[in-house]
Scaffold this motif. Structure first.
Motif, PDB file in Angstrom:
ATOM      1  N   LEU A 261       0.680  -1.261   0.288  1.00  0.00           N
ATOM      2  CA  LEU A 261       0.193  -0.037  -0.002  1.00  0.00           C
ATOM      3  C   LEU A 261       0.822   0.914   0.213  1.00  0.00           C
ATOM      4  O   LEU A 261       1.462   0.903   0.788  1.00  0.00           O
ATOM      5  N   VAL A 262       0.426   2.228  -0.561  1.00  0.00           N
ATOM      6  CA  VAL A 262       0.869   3.391  -0.763  1.00  0.00           C
ATOM      7  C   VAL A 262       0.144   4.465   0.636  1.00  0.00           C
ATOM      8  O   VAL A 262      -0.397   4.536   0.757  1.00  0.00           O
ATOM      9  N   SER A 263       1.182   5.154   1.449  1.00  0.00           N
ATOM     10  CA  SER A 263       0.720   5.830   2.272  1.00  0.00           C
ATOM     11  C   SER A 263       0.420   7.305   2.284  1.00  0.00           C
ATOM     12  O   SER A 263       0.909   7.609   1.553  1.00  0.00           O
ATOM     13  N   SER A 264      -1.177   7.877   2.600  1.00  0.00           N
ATOM     14  CA  SER A 264      -1.281   9.241   2.469  1.00  0.00           C
ATOM     15  C   SER A 264      -1.049   9.717   3.609  1.00  0.00           C
ATOM     16  O   SER A 264      -2.143   9.873   4.842  1.00  0.00           O
ATOM     17  N   PHE A 265       0.348  10.188   4.292  1.00  0.00           N
ATOM     18  CA  PHE A 265       0.153  10.337   5.478  1.00  0.00           C
ATOM     19  C   PHE A 265      -0.073  11.659   6.415  1.00  0.00           C
ATOM     20  O   PHE A 265       0.236  13.463   5.433  1.00  0.00           O
ATOM     21  N   HIS A 266      -0.805  11.688   6.893  1.00  0.00           N
ATOM     22  CA  HIS A 266      -1.284  13.439   7.892  1.00  0.00           C
ATOM     23  C   HIS A 266      -1.328  13.021   9.046  1.00  0.00           C
ATOM     24  O   HIS A 266      -0.971  12.182   9.824  1.00  0.00           O
ATOM     25  N   VAL A 267      -1.208  14.828   9.816  1.00  0.00           N
ATOM     26  CA  VAL A 267      -0.781  14.575  11.048  1.00  0.00           C
ATOM     27  C   VAL A 267      -1.916  15.946  11.659  1.00  0.00           C
ATOM     28  O   VAL A 267      -2.560  16.741  10.957  1.00  0.00           O
ATOM     29  N   ILE A 268      -2.990  15.402  12.169  1.00  0.00           N
ATOM     30  CA  ILE A 268      -4.419  15.715  12.063  1.00  0.00           C
ATOM     31  C   ILE A 268      -4.033  16.927  13.004  1.00  0.00           C
ATOM     32  O   ILE A 268      -3.611  16.841  14.526  1.00  0.00           O
ATOM     33  N   GLY A 269      -3.942  18.344  12.238  1.00  0.00           N
ATOM     34  CA  GLY A 269      -4.413  19.263  13.621  1.00  0.00           C
ATOM     35  C   GLY A 269      -2.748  19.932  13.158  1.00  0.00           C
ATOM     36  O   GLY A 269      -2.057  21.537  13.797  1.00  0.00           O
ATOM     37  N   GLU A 270      -2.319  19.812  12.051  1.00  0.00           N
ATOM     38  CA  GLU A 270      -0.678  20.133  12.343  1.00  0.00           C
ATOM     39  C   GLU A 270      -0.540  20.444  10.238  1.00  0.00           C
ATOM     40  O   GLU A 270      -0.797  19.687   9.842  1.00  0.00           O
ATOM     41  N   ILE A 271       0.154  21.210  10.086  1.00  0.00           N
ATOM     42  CA  ILE A 271       0.337  21.552   8.688  1.00  0.00           C
ATOM     43  C   ILE A 271       2.440  21.409   8.169  1.00  0.00           C
ATOM     44  O   ILE A 271       3.336  21.961   9.288  1.00  0.00           O
ATOM     45  N   PHE A 272       2.888  21.288   7.717  1.00  0.00           N
ATOM     46  CA  PHE A 272       4.421  20.470   7.509  1.00  0.00           C
ATOM     47  C   PHE A 272       4.771  21.256   7.119  1.00  0.00           C
ATOM     48  O   PHE A 272       3.979  21.906   5.710  1.00  0.00           O
ATOM     49  N   ASP A 273       5.598  21.907   7.779  1.00  0.00           N
ATOM     50  CA  ASP A 273       6.433  23.387   7.303  1.00  0.00           C
ATOM     51  C   ASP A 273       7.282  22.756   5.964  1.00  0.00           C
ATOM     52  O   ASP A 273       6.959  23.629   5.024  1.00  0.00           O
ATOM     53  N   ASN A 274       8.099  21.955   5.997  1.00  0.00           N
ATOM     54  CA  ASN A 274       9.536  21.402   5.207  1.00  0.00           C
ATOM     55  C   ASN A 274       8.164  20.009   4.510  1.00  0.00           C
ATOM     56  O   ASN A 274       8.445  19.051   5.485  1.00  0.00           O
ATOM     57  N   VAL A 275       8.720  19.410   3.660  1.00  0.00           N
ATOM     58  CA  VAL A 275       8.807  18.040   3.131  1.00  0.00           C
ATOM     59  C   VAL A 275       9.996  17.670   2.554  1.00  0.00           C
ATOM     60  O   VAL A 275       9.822  18.224   1.186  1.00  0.00           O
ATOM     61  N   HIS A 276      11.046  16.839   2.928  1.00  0.00           N
ATOM     62  CA  HIS A 276      11.753  15.984   1.537  1.00  0.00           C
ATOM     63  C   HIS A 276      11.099  15.646   0.717  1.00  0.00           C
ATOM     64  O   HIS A 276      10.767  14.058   1.094  1.00  0.00           O
ATOM     65  N   ALA A 298       9.641  10.001   3.302  1.00  0.00           N
ATOM     66  CA  ALA A 298       9.656  11.136   3.417  1.00  0.00           C
ATOM     67  C   ALA A 298      10.451  12.347   4.415  1.00  0.00           C
ATOM     68  O   ALA A 298      10.019  11.071   6.238  1.00  0.00           O
ATOM     69  N   ILE A 299      11.050  12.596   5.110  1.00  0.00           N
ATOM     70  CA  ILE A 299      10.871  13.658   5.547  1.00  0.00           C
ATOM     71  C   ILE A 299      10.534  14.752   6.324  1.00  0.00           C
ATOM     72  O   ILE A 299      10.255  15.951   5.380  1.00  0.00           O
ATOM     73  N   VAL A 300       9.705  15.011   6.638  1.00  0.00           N
ATOM     74  CA  VAL A 300       8.604  16.205   7.588  1.00  0.00           C
ATOM     75  C   VAL A 300       8.739  16.707   8.380  1.00  0.00           C
ATOM     76  O   VAL A 300       9.539  16.027   9.612  1.00  0.00           O
ATOM     77  N   ASP A 301       9.307  17.865   8.694  1.00  0.00           N
ATOM     78  CA  ASP A 301       9.348  19.236   9.623  1.00  0.00           C
ATOM     79  C   ASP A 301       8.307  20.072  10.189  1.00  0.00           C
ATOM     80  O   ASP A 301       7.671  20.716   9.122  1.00  0.00           O
ATOM     81  N   PHE A 302       7.468  20.098  11.196  1.00  0.00           N
ATOM     82  CA  PHE A 302       6.563  21.135  11.514  1.00  0.00           C
ATOM     83  C   PHE A 302       7.147  21.856  12.958  1.00  0.00           C
ATOM     84  O   PHE A 302       7.489  20.909  13.648  1.00  0.00           O
ATOM     85  N   LYS A 303       6.325  23.924  12.893  1.00  0.00           N
ATOM     86  CA  LYS A 303       6.813  23.654  14.578  1.00  0.00           C
ATOM     87  C   LYS A 303       5.482  22.943  15.046  1.00  0.00           C
ATOM     88  O   LYS A 303       3.939  24.033  14.779  1.00  0.00           O
ATOM     89  N   VAL A 304       5.745  22.916  16.203  1.00  0.00           N
ATOM     90  CA  VAL A 304       4.367  22.773  17.166  1.00  0.00           C
ATOM     91  C   VAL A 304       3.789  23.773  17.711  1.00  0.00           C
ATOM     92  O   VAL A 304       4.428  24.629  18.079  1.00  0.00           O
ATOM     93  N   GLU A 305       2.454  24.638  17.520  1.00  0.00           N
ATOM     94  CA  GLU A 305       1.957  26.197  18.356  1.00  0.00           C
ATOM     95  C   GLU A 305       1.283  26.404  19.344  1.00  0.00           C
ATOM     96  O   GLU A 305       0.537  26.783  20.075  1.00  0.00           O
ATOM     97  N   THR A 306       0.407  24.983  19.407  1.00  0.00           N
ATOM     98  CA  THR A 306      -0.569  24.654  20.310  1.00  0.00           C
ATOM     99  C   THR A 306      -0.681  22.974  21.393  1.00  0.00           C
ATOM    100  O   THR A 306      -0.084  22.336  20.556  1.00  0.00           O
ATOM    101  N   PRO A 307      -1.257  23.519  22.261  1.00  0.00           N
ATOM    102  CA  PRO A 307      -0.651  22.145  22.595  1.00  0.00           C
ATOM    103  C   PRO A 307      -1.822  21.032  22.255  1.00  0.00           C
ATOM    104  O   PRO A 307      -3.181  21.200  22.068  1.00  0.00           O
ATOM    105  N   GLY A 308      -1.932  20.047  23.174  1.00  0.00           N
ATOM    106  CA  GLY A 308      -2.848  19.142  22.562  1.00  0.00           C
ATOM    107  C   GLY A 308      -2.338  17.753  22.223  1.00  0.00           C
ATOM    108  O   GLY A 308      -1.245  17.737  21.581  1.00  0.00           O
TER     109      GLY A 308
END
Length: 480
Positions: A261-276, A298-308
Motif C-alpha cells: 500500500l501507498v501511504s497518505s501520511f497526515h498529522v491531524i491539526g498540523e501542517i508540514f512546514d517542510n517535506v523532503h 519522506a522527512i517532514v518538519d513542523f513547529k508545534v504552536e498549540t498544546p493537545g
C-alpha cells in the motif's frame, strides 16, 4: 580588424564572469563527487529501535562506519490478544534506524540468529551496487556476512529483506530506514522520531485472537487485515505517544515498508512546514498530506504552536480507524489563543431560521407510551438498530475492533442496564473496558423517544448472547 576600447572592456568582463561561473560549477561538481571523499577514522554506528533515532551527525567528517545488525524471527503482539511471528532486523519492526553521512564507508555485519529457521539478506536503497547489497548478504541461520559500501547520495532510504519470496519477507516486518545526511548535517530541530508504516496479512480477520499466521492469498490480493505504524496497533498510543512542547520543532523520518500500500501520511491539526519529497533533496513547503510509496520515505518538519493530542494517520482513513494506522503526538504547554481559540460559543442551529414554527404545547399534552410485549419491542427495536446503530456496532453487534465496542455478549451492557440507558440518553466519551478490551472513542447522545430507546435496548439485550433484560419507557424516563 580593430576593436574599440569599450568592446574590449565588455569582452574582458564577460570572460571574467564566465571564468567565475566555470570555477563555481567545477567546485560544485567536485563537492558532489562524494565517492572521492576520503574517510578519516572509524566508529561503530549507533542503532535505535522506533520511534527513537540516533544522534544527529552534525559536522563530523566522513568515517568508516561499522554496522552490526542481527536478524531475529520472534513472536510479538499485533494488538490485544493477537500474536504474530515477526521477522526483524535488530529485533524491532521496523528494523534499527541507521544514520550516516555522505562519504561514509559502511562496513555492514549482518548476522542471522542461530534459532532462526530461514536464510535472509538485506537490500539497502542507499547502496549503489548489485541488489543494494542483497547479492552479497544472503546469510543462513547461525552465520554472518560482511560487505561494505560507500554512501554517495544524501537522503532517507528504505532497506528490506530481498530473499525469495521477497513480498513475504517484507510483509513479515523486514524493513527499516537508513539516513544519509548531507555534508554539515541536517538543520537542527528539537525532536526527531522514527515512524514507518507497514501492511500485514493474517489468516484471521482483524482482532481475531491467538497466534495469526501470514496469509499469502490476502497479500497477493493486497487486502491487509492490519495497516500499522511501527509494527503494531497502538505503537504510538496508550502511554507510547510521541511527545513535544509548544514552540518546539519536530522532525519525523517516515518510511513505508509496504509491501503493497501507498501511504497518505497526515498529522491531524498540523501542517508540514517542510517535506523532503520521497526522502530526497526536493523540499515542498506548507503540505497537509504527503504521499509515501511502498519502499519509499519522506522527512517532514513542523513547529508545534498549540498544546493537545495531534493524531498521526494514513489518511486513507479506514486504515487509521479500522486497521490500526494511527498514532498520537502529545504536545504540552501554554495555549496560544491567537492561533487556536477552542470553542467560543455553542448554540442551537435551526435550519429553517429563527422563526421556526412549533406546535403549541398545552398543560394536558403528554406522551403516551403504548404497552408492548417483549417480542413487539424486539421487532421494533431491530428496525431502529438497523437505521441508528448498525454502522458502528455492525449487524451482529460485533462492533469494529479498535474503534467501536461490541454489543454482543457485552459485559459492559449486562452489568448495568441503567448505565447503558444513560449512554444512549447522554452520550459517552473516554476510555471504557468491554470484554477485557479498552476502547477510547466518542458516542454522541441519541435523539430518540423513551419508547424508541426502550425498544432498541430490549432488542440488544435479547440478542447475541446478552442477558434478556426488558427495558421499558418508564425506566428510560426515570434516567432522562
Amino acid at each position: 580588424m580593430k576593436f574599440s576600447k569599450s568592446i574590449k572592456m565588455k569582452t574582458l568582463v564577460c570572460l571574467f564572469f564566465a571564468t567565475l561561473l566555470f570555477a563555481a560549477c567545477k567546485k560544485e561538481q567536485q563537492s558532489t563527487h562524494y565517492s572521492d571523499i576520503v574517510t578519516n577514522g572509524e566508529m561503530e554506528a549507533e542503532l535505535t529501535a522506533p520511534p527513537l533515532v540516533p544522534k544527529p551527525i552534525g559536522k563530523r567528517s566522513a568515517m568508516k562506519l561499522k554496522v552490526n545488525m542481527e536478524i531475529k524471527e520472534q513472536e510479538g503482539t499485533m494488538t490485544d490478544g493477537v500474536k504474530y511471528m515477526y521477522w526483524t532486523f535488530g529485533g524491532s519492526v521496523p528494523g534499527s534506524f541507521i544514520r550516516t553521512r555522505v562519504g561514509d564507508e559502511v562496513e555492514f555485519h549482518l548476522k542471522n540468529h542461530p534459532d532462526n529457521k530461514l536464510p535472509h539478506n538485506i537490500d539497502l536503497h542507499a547502496v549503489t551496487g548489485p541488489g543494494g547489497g542483497a547479492t552479497s548478504s544472503l546469510v543462513a541461520p547461525g552465520h554472518e556476512k560482511v560487505f561494505s559500501f560507500k554512501v554517495i547520495n544524501p537522503g532517507l532510504y528504505v532497506y528490506h529483506c530481498a530473499t525469495a519470496p521477497v513480498g513475504m519477507h517484507i510483509a513479515n516486518g523486514m524493513y527499516g530506514l537508513i539516513l544519509v545526511e548531507p555534508e554539515g548535517g541536517l538543520p537542527p530541530v528539537d525532536k526527531e522520531y522514527y515512524v514507518m508504516q507497514g501492511d500485514f496479512y493474517t489468516q484471521g480477520e482483524y482482532g481475531e485472537k491467538g497466534l495469526q499466521p501470514f496469509d499469502m492469498n490476502k497479500a497477493v490480493k493486497e487486502t491487509p487485515d492490519y495497516v500499522v505504524f511501527n509494527g503494531k496497533v497502538g505503537s504510538m498510543t496508550n502511554g507510547n505517544e510521541l511527545t513535544a512542547k509548544v514552540g518546539e520543532t519536530v522532525r519525523l523520518f517516515v518510511g513505508n515498508g509496504g509491501p503493497n500500500l501507498v501511504s497518505s501520511f497526515h498529522v491531524i491539526g498540523e501542517i508540514f512546514d517542510n517535506v523532503h519529497v520521497e526522502g530526497g533533496n526536493l523540499i515542498n513547503k506548507n503540505v497537509q498530506t504527503t504521499l509515501i510509496p511502498a519502499g519509499g520515505s519522506a522527512i517532514v518538519d513542523f513547529k508545534v504552536e498549540t498544546p493537545g493530542n495531534f493524531i498521526i494517520v494514513d489518511h486513507s482513513i479506514f486504515r487509521a480507524f479500522n486497521k490500526g494506522a494511527l498514532g498520537i503526538l502529545k504536545v504540552e504547554g501554554a495555549e496560544n489563543k491567537k492561533i487556536y481559540s477552542g470553542t467560543i460559543q455553542e448554540g442551537i442551529y435551526l435550519p429553517e431560521g429563527g422563526t421556526i414554527q412549533k406546535m403549541p404545547i398545552t398543560a394536558t399534552a403528554k406522551t403516551v407510551n403504548p404497552k408492548r410485549t417483549v417480542a413487539e419491542r424486539v421487532k421494533i427495536g431491530k428496525e431502529i438498530f438497523s437505521t441508528t446503530c448498525f454502522a458502528c456496532h455492525q449487524s451482529e453487534g460485533q462492533g469494529i475492533p479498535n474503534a467501536f465496542p461490541p454489543l454482543a455478549k457485552s459485559d459492559y451492557l449486562n452489568a448495568d442496564s441503567k448505565r447503558a440507558i444513560k449512554t444512549i440518553l447522554h452520550g459517552l466519551s473516554g476510555e471504557v473496558l468491554v470484554n477485557g478490551i479498552k476502547y477510547n472513542n466518542i458516542m454522541p447522545s441519541q435523539n430518540l423517544s423513551d419508547d424508541e430507546i426502550a425498544n432498541v435496548m430490549t432488542y440488544i439485550y435479547n440478542s447475541w448472547g446478552n442477558n434478556k433484560t426488558e427495558v421499558t419507557p418508564e425506566m428510560v424516563k426515570a434516567l432522562r
